[in-house]
Motif scaffolding. Structure first.
Motif, PDB file in Angstrom:
ATOM      1  N   HIS A  65       0.706  -1.200   0.113  1.00 41.29           N
ATOM      2  CA  HIS A  65      -0.071   0.215   0.376  1.00 41.29           C
ATOM      3  C   HIS A  65       0.730   1.001  -0.079  1.00 41.29           C
ATOM      4  O   HIS A  65      -0.015   2.510  -0.005  1.00 41.29           O
ATOM      5  CB  HIS A  65      -1.277   0.100   1.078  1.00 41.29           C
ATOM      6  CG  HIS A  65      -2.012  -1.032   0.881  1.00 41.29           C
ATOM      7  ND1 HIS A  65      -3.223  -0.967   1.638  1.00 41.29           N
ATOM      8  CD2 HIS A  65      -2.155  -1.936   0.752  1.00 41.29           C
ATOM      9  CE1 HIS A  65      -3.815  -1.632   1.672  1.00 41.29           C
ATOM     10  NE2 HIS A  65      -3.204  -2.922   0.616  1.00 41.29           N
ATOM     11  N   GLY A  66       2.617   1.173  -0.068  1.00 38.89           N
ATOM     12  CA  GLY A  66       3.157   2.493  -0.024  1.00 38.89           C
ATOM     13  C   GLY A  66       3.243   2.765   1.578  1.00 38.89           C
ATOM     14  O   GLY A  66       3.587   3.677   1.751  1.00 38.89           O
ATOM     15  N   GLU A  67       2.492   1.585   2.266  1.00 42.21           N
ATOM     16  CA  GLU A  67       2.487   2.236   3.802  1.00 42.21           C
ATOM     17  C   GLU A  67       4.884   2.327   4.466  1.00 42.21           C
ATOM     18  O   GLU A  67       4.596   0.820   4.287  1.00 42.21           O
ATOM     19  CB  GLU A  67       2.009   1.834   4.545  1.00 42.21           C
ATOM     20  CG  GLU A  67       0.563   1.976   3.898  1.00 42.21           C
ATOM     21  CD  GLU A  67      -0.790   1.719   4.787  1.00 42.21           C
ATOM     22  OE1 GLU A  67      -1.731   1.592   5.023  1.00 42.21           O
ATOM     23  OE2 GLU A  67      -0.059  -0.076   5.321  1.00 42.21           O
ATOM     24  N   ILE A  68       4.745   3.257   5.135  1.00 44.98           N
ATOM     25  CA  ILE A  68       5.846   2.767   5.729  1.00 44.98           C
ATOM     26  C   ILE A  68       6.317   2.251   7.046  1.00 44.98           C
ATOM     27  O   ILE A  68       5.247   2.293   7.429  1.00 44.98           O
ATOM     28  CB  ILE A  68       7.272   4.280   5.807  1.00 44.98           C
ATOM     29  CG1 ILE A  68       7.214   4.869   4.839  1.00 44.98           C
ATOM     30  CG2 ILE A  68       8.199   3.708   6.802  1.00 44.98           C
ATOM     31  CD1 ILE A  68       8.458   6.002   4.686  1.00 44.98           C
ATOM     32  N   ILE A  69       6.408   1.133   7.384  1.00 44.77           N
ATOM     33  CA  ILE A  69       6.424   0.093   7.963  1.00 44.77           C
ATOM     34  C   ILE A  69       7.670  -0.485   8.953  1.00 44.77           C
ATOM     35  O   ILE A  69       7.786  -0.448  10.094  1.00 44.77           O
ATOM     36  CB  ILE A  69       5.504  -1.461   7.516  1.00 44.77           C
ATOM     37  CG1 ILE A  69       6.951  -1.870   6.710  1.00 44.77           C
ATOM     38  CG2 ILE A  69       4.634  -1.147   7.042  1.00 44.77           C
ATOM     39  CD1 ILE A  69       6.366  -3.726   6.388  1.00 44.77           C
TER      40      ILE A  69
END
Length: 348
Positions: A65-69
């Motif tokens: 999703h392009g979320e930085i984890i």
């Protein structure tokens, strides 16, 4: 593609863990099977993003999703020796991957957003002032060190691409983006394509001369702000990184700033605004996007707008960071692309 082909492909993507089924939908008047919502799986694939600029140095991991984890600050990495610096970035990326617990087969590749401009043919950095990394092939080096496919792009161009997809330039085809850091970075899109020039050296706004050997970088960049503050009796504290000092000034609460600090940002913004006003009739962009942490200080943006009131040119501010632009590049090149090989995920 036929319905049967789409169903087969979708089943393969679901089996590989890249796509998930959602709720079934019953449309009014529809006969036969209900339609099914589909969504990209968060945990199906992951990418690495690396920011390599004077004022933005970090390694991040993002999901589908392009979320930085996961994030690792790299501001302490010295950029004086390119090979040593790239080795250190790669080493920290390996540690971050190990700590994340992600299955190696689900990390599909990475991207670096770097200072300067990047030749799309061979990935060489062109004119990476003030890094002095001209000729470095960052993506090739990271591919070797991390054993993953990698791409690289100049920071301003990377920011413009993500803004075109989901930011301030959606549905636009002619856009000028200016990233204001310690130096000015520029990307210009014409008819939906990045303008690079025959030598990938087109439209470097910072070197625009205003006479007497003075460039726009001298008047409107982050370095220009710091020089104005020094002239006003507010020199940069010794031992502090210029990029971090400028960031602190830009992000400080307005009521805590001295008037001279606000004026330094304002005057630098006005210098950029004057340059844009002269170029607007020639370039005719639909919008100008200002990016970078300097624009978090409203006086800079107000200074730019002060000289553009009569030309009717829209000024917008980007909300994306350098690391996010790297993640976007990685997603587009390694996941949302026909080069994706889903066989690797089936074995996971």
């Amino acid at each position: 593609l036929t319905n049967a082909s789409v169903s087969r492909i979708t089943k393969e993507l679901i089996a590989a863990g890249l796509v998930e089924e959602g709720d079934r939908i019953a449309l009014k008047g529809q006969a036969g099977r209900r339609q099914v919502c589909l969504r990209i799986s968060k945990d199906g694939a992951f990418v690495i993003g690396i920011a390599v600029t004077l004022n933005a140095r970090e390694v991040v991991i993002a999901n589908g999703h392009g979320e930085i984890i996961a994030h690792r600050d790299c501001s302490d990495i010295s950029l004086d020796r390119p090979t040593k610096a790239l080795n250190e970035f790669a080493s920290r990326a390996k540690v971050l991957l190990a700590q994340s617990g992600i299955e190696p087969c689900r990390v599909v590749g990475g991207a670096a957003s770097v200072a300067g401009r990047v030749d799309p043919e061979d990935g060489r950095i062109i004119g990476a002032d003030p890094l002095d990394w001209d000729g470095q092939q960052v993506a090739k080096k990271f591919e070797s060190l991390l054993e993953l496919p990698f791409v690289s792009e100049g920071r301003a161009a990377a920011l413009l691409q993500i803004d075109q997809l989901r930011g301030q330039a959606v549905d636009l085809t002619d856009v000028l983006l200016i990233n204001i850091g310690l130096k000015l970075g520029t990307a210009y899109m014409v008819d939906g394509r990045l303008l690079r020039g025959a030598a990938n050296d087109a439209f470097v706004l910072g070197r625009l001369s205003s006479g007497a050997g003075v460039t726009l970088d001298d008047e409107a960049s982050g370095f220009a702000i710091l020089r104005r503050l020094e002239d006003a009796g507010l020199p940069m504290p010794k031992g502090i990184d210029p990029g971090q000092h400028l960031r602190d000034l830009a992000e400080a609460a307005p009521n805590s700033q001295e008037r001279s600090i606000q004026q330094a940002f304002r005057k630098s913004g006005e210098a950029l605004g004057r340059a844009i006003a002269h170029l607007a009739p020639i370039l005719s962009p639909q919008v100008v996007i200002l990016a970078g942490f300097v624009i978090r200080q409203s006086q800079y943006v107000d200074g730019v707008k002060a000289h553009l009131g009569d030309c009717g040119l829209a000024i917008r501010t980007s909300q994306f960071t350098t690391a996010q632009s790297a993640i976007h590049l990685a997603l587009e090149h390694h996941i949302f692309n026909q080069r994706l090989e889903i066989e690797r995920f089936r074995a996971a």
